[in-house]
Design a protein around this motif. Structure first.
Motif, PDB file in Angstrom:
ATOM      1  N   GLY A  10       0.844  -1.204   0.000  1.00  0.00           N
ATOM      2  CA  GLY A  10       0.000   0.000   0.000  1.00  0.00           C
ATOM      3  C   GLY A  10       0.875   1.249   0.000  1.00  0.00           C
ATOM      4  N   GLY A  11       0.377   2.340   0.546  1.00  0.00           N
ATOM      5  CA  GLY A  11       1.147   3.585   0.587  1.00  0.00           C
ATOM      6  C   GLY A  11       2.348   3.442   1.506  1.00  0.00           C
ATOM      7  N   ASP A  12       3.502   3.993   1.098  1.00  0.00           N
ATOM      8  CA  ASP A  12       4.655   3.958   1.999  1.00  0.00           C
ATOM      9  C   ASP A  12       4.367   4.873   3.189  1.00  0.00           C
ATOM     10  OD1 ASP A  12       5.009   6.129  -0.081  1.00  0.00           O
ATOM     11  OD2 ASP A  12       6.471   6.737   1.419  1.00  0.00           O
ATOM     12  N   THR A  13       4.995   4.575   4.304  1.00  0.00           N
ATOM     13  CA  THR A  13       4.730   5.371   5.499  1.00  0.00           C
ATOM     14  C   THR A  13       6.000   5.445   6.340  1.00  0.00           C
ATOM     15  OG1 THR A  13       3.294   5.537   7.441  1.00  0.00           O
ATOM     16  CG2 THR A  13       3.752   3.346   6.684  1.00  0.00           C
ATOM     17  N   PRO A  14       6.305   6.610   6.927  1.00  0.00           N
ATOM     18  CA  PRO A  14       7.513   6.713   7.734  1.00  0.00           C
ATOM     19  C   PRO A  14       7.416   5.779   8.941  1.00  0.00           C
ATOM     20  CG  PRO A  14       6.451   8.865   7.465  1.00  0.00           C
ATOM     21  CD  PRO A  14       5.513   7.856   6.933  1.00  0.00           C
ATOM     22  N   GLY A  15       8.427   4.994   9.135  1.00  0.00           N
ATOM     23  CA  GLY A  15       8.415   4.021  10.236  1.00  0.00           C
ATOM     24  C   GLY A  15       8.351   2.589   9.723  1.00  0.00           C
ATOM     25  N   MET A  16       8.056   2.417   8.425  1.00  0.00           N
ATOM     26  CA  MET A  16       8.055   1.053   7.875  1.00  0.00           C
ATOM     27  C   MET A  16       9.438   0.431   8.022  1.00  0.00           C
ATOM     28  SD  MET A  16       5.729   1.070   4.421  1.00  0.00           S
ATOM     29  CE  MET A  16       3.973   0.597   4.523  1.00  0.00           C
ATOM     30  N   ASN A  17      10.488   1.227   7.767  1.00  0.00           N
ATOM     31  CA  ASN A  17      11.850   0.689   7.883  1.00  0.00           C
ATOM     32  C   ASN A  17      12.180   0.318   9.326  1.00  0.00           C
ATOM     33  OD1 ASN A  17      12.541   0.816   5.174  1.00  0.00           O
ATOM     34  ND2 ASN A  17      13.132   2.973   5.329  1.00  0.00           N
ATOM     35  N   THR A  66      10.247   2.947   2.331  1.00  0.00           N
ATOM     36  CA  THR A  66      10.468   1.550   2.710  1.00  0.00           C
ATOM     37  C   THR A  66      11.567   0.935   1.855  1.00  0.00           C
ATOM     38  OG1 THR A  66       9.546  -0.687   2.570  1.00  0.00           O
ATOM     39  CG2 THR A  66       8.322   1.032   1.412  1.00  0.00           C
ATOM     40  N   ILE A  67      12.573   0.350   2.499  1.00  0.00           N
ATOM     41  CA  ILE A  67      13.668  -0.274   1.735  1.00  0.00           C
ATOM     42  C   ILE A  67      13.156  -1.497   0.978  1.00  0.00           C
ATOM     43  CG2 ILE A  67      15.529   0.523   3.270  1.00  0.00           C
ATOM     44  CD1 ILE A  67      15.607  -2.567   4.182  1.00  0.00           C
ATOM     45  N   LEU A  68      12.035  -2.057   1.412  1.00  0.00           N
ATOM     46  CA  LEU A  68      11.468  -3.226   0.723  1.00  0.00           C
ATOM     47  C   LEU A  68      10.627  -2.808  -0.485  1.00  0.00           C
ATOM     48  CD1 LEU A  68      10.364  -5.553   3.693  1.00  0.00           C
ATOM     49  CD2 LEU A  68      12.415  -5.698   2.281  1.00  0.00           C
ATOM     50  N   ARG A  69      10.514  -1.483  -0.678  1.00  0.00           N
ATOM     51  CA  ARG A  69       9.630  -0.948  -1.721  1.00  0.00           C
ATOM     52  C   ARG A  69       8.186  -1.388  -1.417  1.00  0.00           C
ATOM     53  NH1 ARG A  69      14.205   0.328  -2.030  1.00  0.00           N
ATOM     54  NH2 ARG A  69      15.461   0.673  -3.897  1.00  0.00           N
ATOM     55  N   THR A  70       7.263  -0.787  -2.139  1.00  0.00           N
ATOM     56  CA  THR A  70       5.861  -1.147  -1.923  1.00  0.00           C
ATOM     57  C   THR A  70       5.157  -1.101  -3.266  1.00  0.00           C
ATOM     58  OG1 THR A  70       3.852  -0.676  -0.663  1.00  0.00           O
ATOM     59  CG2 THR A  70       5.197   1.230  -1.305  1.00  0.00           C
ATOM     60  N   ALA A  71       3.963  -1.623  -3.316  1.00  0.00           N
ATOM     61  CA  ALA A  71       3.229  -1.634  -4.589  1.00  0.00           C
ATOM     62  C   ALA A  71       1.745  -1.808  -4.299  1.00  0.00           C
ATOM     63  CB  ALA A  71       3.717  -2.789  -5.459  1.00  0.00           C
ATOM     64  N   ARG A  72       0.950  -1.461  -5.282  1.00  0.00           N
ATOM     65  CA  ARG A  72      -0.469  -1.809  -5.235  1.00  0.00           C
ATOM     66  C   ARG A  72      -0.666  -2.796  -6.386  1.00  0.00           C
ATOM     67  NH1 ARG A  72      -2.562   2.183  -1.625  1.00  0.00           N
ATOM     68  NH2 ARG A  72      -1.453   4.147  -1.807  1.00  0.00           N
ATOM     69  N   ASP A  95       7.203 -20.046   7.103  1.00  0.00           N
ATOM     70  CA  ASP A  95       6.272 -20.431   8.172  1.00  0.00           C
ATOM     71  C   ASP A  95       5.239 -19.335   8.407  1.00  0.00           C
ATOM     72  OD1 ASP A  95       7.478 -22.982   9.246  1.00  0.00           O
ATOM     73  OD2 ASP A  95       9.216 -21.643   9.332  1.00  0.00           O
ATOM     74  N   ALA A  96       5.642 -18.115   8.106  1.00  0.00           N
ATOM     75  CA  ALA A  96       4.729 -16.979   8.293  1.00  0.00           C
ATOM     76  C   ALA A  96       5.179 -15.818   7.420  1.00  0.00           C
ATOM     77  CB  ALA A  96       4.722 -16.552   9.761  1.00  0.00           C
ATOM     78  N   VAL A  97       4.209 -14.946   7.118  1.00  0.00           N
ATOM     79  CA  VAL A  97       4.519 -13.703   6.392  1.00  0.00           C
ATOM     80  C   VAL A  97       4.038 -12.540   7.241  1.00  0.00           C
ATOM     81  CG1 VAL A  97       4.103 -12.344   4.301  1.00  0.00           C
ATOM     82  CG2 VAL A  97       4.277 -14.830   4.137  1.00  0.00           C
ATOM     83  N   ILE A  98       4.946 -11.591   7.470  1.00  0.00           N
ATOM     84  CA  ILE A  98       4.571 -10.385   8.212  1.00  0.00           C
ATOM     85  C   ILE A  98       4.273  -9.287   7.192  1.00  0.00           C
ATOM     86  CG2 ILE A  98       5.386  -8.598   9.800  1.00  0.00           C
ATOM     87  CD1 ILE A  98       6.907 -10.782  11.308  1.00  0.00           C
ATOM     88  N   VAL A  99       3.077  -8.725   7.281  1.00  0.00           N
ATOM     89  CA  VAL A  99       2.615  -7.711   6.327  1.00  0.00           C
ATOM     90  C   VAL A  99       2.505  -6.367   7.052  1.00  0.00           C
ATOM     91  CG1 VAL A  99       0.635  -6.976   4.927  1.00  0.00           C
ATOM     92  CG2 VAL A  99       1.330  -9.382   4.927  1.00  0.00           C
ATOM     93  N   ILE A 100       3.181  -5.362   6.506  1.00  0.00           N
ATOM     94  CA  ILE A 100       3.072  -4.008   7.079  1.00  0.00           C
ATOM     95  C   ILE A 100       2.312  -3.157   6.064  1.00  0.00           C
ATOM     96  CG2 ILE A 100       4.324  -2.051   8.074  1.00  0.00           C
ATOM     97  CD1 ILE A 100       6.777  -3.873   8.309  1.00  0.00           C
ATOM     98  N   GLY A 101       1.136  -2.683   6.438  1.00  0.00           N
ATOM     99  CA  GLY A 101       0.347  -1.902   5.491  1.00  0.00           C
ATOM    100  C   GLY A 101      -0.961  -1.427   6.102  1.00  0.00           C
ATOM    101  N   GLY A 102      -1.839  -0.934   5.249  1.00  0.00           N
ATOM    102  CA  GLY A 102      -3.129  -0.433   5.702  1.00  0.00           C
ATOM    103  C   GLY A 102      -4.231  -1.449   5.511  1.00  0.00           C
ATOM    104  N   ASP A 103      -5.466  -0.996   5.525  1.00  0.00           N
ATOM    105  CA  ASP A 103      -6.591  -1.950   5.538  1.00  0.00           C
ATOM    106  C   ASP A 103      -6.657  -2.803   4.263  1.00  0.00           C
ATOM    107  OD1 ASP A 103      -7.414   0.336   4.141  1.00  0.00           O
ATOM    108  OD2 ASP A 103      -9.516  -0.147   4.466  1.00  0.00           O
ATOM    109  N   GLY A 104      -6.278  -2.231   3.124  1.00  0.00           N
ATOM    110  CA  GLY A 104      -6.245  -3.017   1.891  1.00  0.00           C
ATOM    111  C   GLY A 104      -5.234  -4.144   2.008  1.00  0.00           C
ATOM    112  N   SER A 105      -4.084  -3.832   2.555  1.00  0.00           N
ATOM    113  CA  SER A 105      -3.035  -4.849   2.743  1.00  0.00           C
ATOM    114  C   SER A 105      -3.510  -5.927   3.714  1.00  0.00           C
ATOM    115  CB  SER A 105      -1.761  -4.194   3.267  1.00  0.00           C
ATOM    116  OG  SER A 105      -1.326  -3.206   2.363  1.00  0.00           O
ATOM    117  N   TYR A 106      -4.297  -5.524   4.708  1.00  0.00           N
ATOM    118  CA  TYR A 106      -4.839  -6.513   5.656  1.00  0.00           C
ATOM    119  C   TYR A 106      -5.789  -7.472   4.930  1.00  0.00           C
ATOM    120  CZ  TYR A 106      -3.110  -4.341  10.009  1.00  0.00           C
ATOM    121  OH  TYR A 106      -2.320  -3.885  11.030  1.00  0.00           O
ATOM    122  N   ARG A 107      -6.558  -6.934   3.998  1.00  0.00           N
ATOM    123  CA  ARG A 107      -7.476  -7.801   3.224  1.00  0.00           C
ATOM    124  C   ARG A 107      -6.684  -8.754   2.339  1.00  0.00           C
ATOM    125  NH1 ARG A 107     -12.585  -5.660   4.145  1.00  0.00           N
ATOM    126  NH2 ARG A 107     -12.360  -3.554   4.965  1.00  0.00           N
TER     127      ARG A 107
END
Ligand code: ATP
Length: 322
Positions: A10-17, A66-72, A95-107
């Motif tokens: 989703g949108g990049d946000t300060p603190g993702m890194n 975000t150093i991992l870059r982001t996308a929609r 074993d798991a994926v950690i997702v950092i994002g907003g409500d769209g990313s949660y979906r």
């Protein structure tokens, strides 16, 4: 030892890194293998996966974006797209994926969970629009950014005796607008949740002019309309001249605030703990300064409500009401 993938979406946000650093370092404490997934769900589908090391996350806390870059990614939402993403998760034996994002990313994370993946979500959006958590990573920095720009805009407005309206981000949530109006401070705030009609706001600006106030500042959340439309409305219905300003992307750029770095560190570390507690599909957040976690479904369904006490306080501290 576990294999943990991490992506920002989703949108990049300060603190993702800062969150990425916390996740990786916490995982390394458990001797986990940490895998960076680049370009969000799009990159997951395409297999953009690289190991993340201790040194690799050195010196990134203070960096915006975000150093991992982001996308929609629209394709990810299709059955074929999601199947491709699951293939990569299986191929790398995550074993798991950690997702950092907003409500769209949660979906998007929920979609993966429905196909058998274990996902942990961290709230990474400037909008503060996830109801299960008091704050999202990036919100505090965005408010600080808006506040800083308001200071500068006010210098010019005071020098020229001008009235202005500043449009801020937030999608359907008025928190950036309300917090900026409280701290800027601004005289009037228009949020999607607030009952103030444009006609009432215009009337207040008119009265302010009649009282001899030279400068006046309005903050409008993008979910409550556009600054240019509000300015047009005011100029058509009163004799107040008003300048619209749209802040845009500068709101989510730059170094994260201390509050966002701290939040990212605490939430990121907790997400990794949850994986080692054999928890599945949860969202991490903060309530009353305690780190909490809730089922992903609950996080997605939770509605963010405007803090009415804060809104009423803004009205009380506003010179129009005195
Ligand atoms: P921000 O609040 O900063 O905009 P966001 O996470 O809400 O962040 P979105 O663009 O809404 O940003 O979502 C990011 C990505 O998540 C989308 O590009 C898409 O790949 C995926 N996604 C969004 N909504 C869904 C959905 N309903 N089902 C599956 N995947 C989704």
């Amino acid at each position: 030892m576990k294999k943990i993938g991490i992506l920002t979406s989703g949108g990049d946000t300060p603190g993702m890194n800062a969150a990425v650093r916390a996740v990786v370092r916490m995982g390394l404490n458990y001797n986990d293998a940490m895998l960076g997934i680049y370009h969000g769900y799009q990159g997951l589908m395409e297999g953009h996966v690289q190991p993340l090391t201790n040194d690799g996350v050195h010196g990134i806390t203070q960096r915006g974006g975000t150093i991992l870059r982001t996308a929609r990614s629209e394709i990810f939402r299709t059955p074929a797209g999601c199947a491709k993403a699951m293939d990569i998760i299986h191929a790398y034996e995550m074993d798991a994926v950690i997702v950092i994002g907003g409500d769209g990313s949660y979906r998007g994370a929920k979609l993966l969970s429905e196909h058998g993946a274990n996902v942990m979500c961290l709230p990474g959006t400037i909008d503060n629009d996830l109801g299960y958590t008091d704050f999202t990573i990036g919100f505090d920095t965005a408010v600080n950014n808006v506040m800083g720009e308001m200071d500068k805009i006010l210098d010019t407005m005071r020098s020229h005796d001008r009235v202005g309206v500043i449009e801020v981000m937030g999608r359907n949530c008025g928190d950036i607008a309300l917090w900026s109006a409280m701290t800027g401070p601004a005289d009037i705030v228009l949020t999607p949740e607030s009952p103030l009609e444009w006609s009432e706001a215009a009337r207040m600006l008119m009265q302010s002019k009649l009282k001899g106030h030279k400068t006046c500042l309005v903050v409008i959340a993008e979910g409550a309309g556009h600054a240019a439309d509000f300015a047009k409305f005011v100029e058509e219905t009163t004799d107040v001249e008003i300048r619209p300003v749209v802040l845009g992307y500068i709101q989510r750029g730059g170094a994260p605030s201390a509050a966002d770095r701290m939040l990212a560190a605490r939430l990121g570390a907790r997400a990794v703990d949850l994986i080692h507690e054999e928890q599945r599909n949860r969202a991490v957040g903060i309530r009353d300064n305690h780190i909490i976690d809730v089922p992903l479904d609950e996080a997605i369904e939770s509605k963010q409500n405007q803090d009415e006490a804060l809104y009423n306080l803004h009205l009380k501290l506003n010179r129009f009401n005195l």
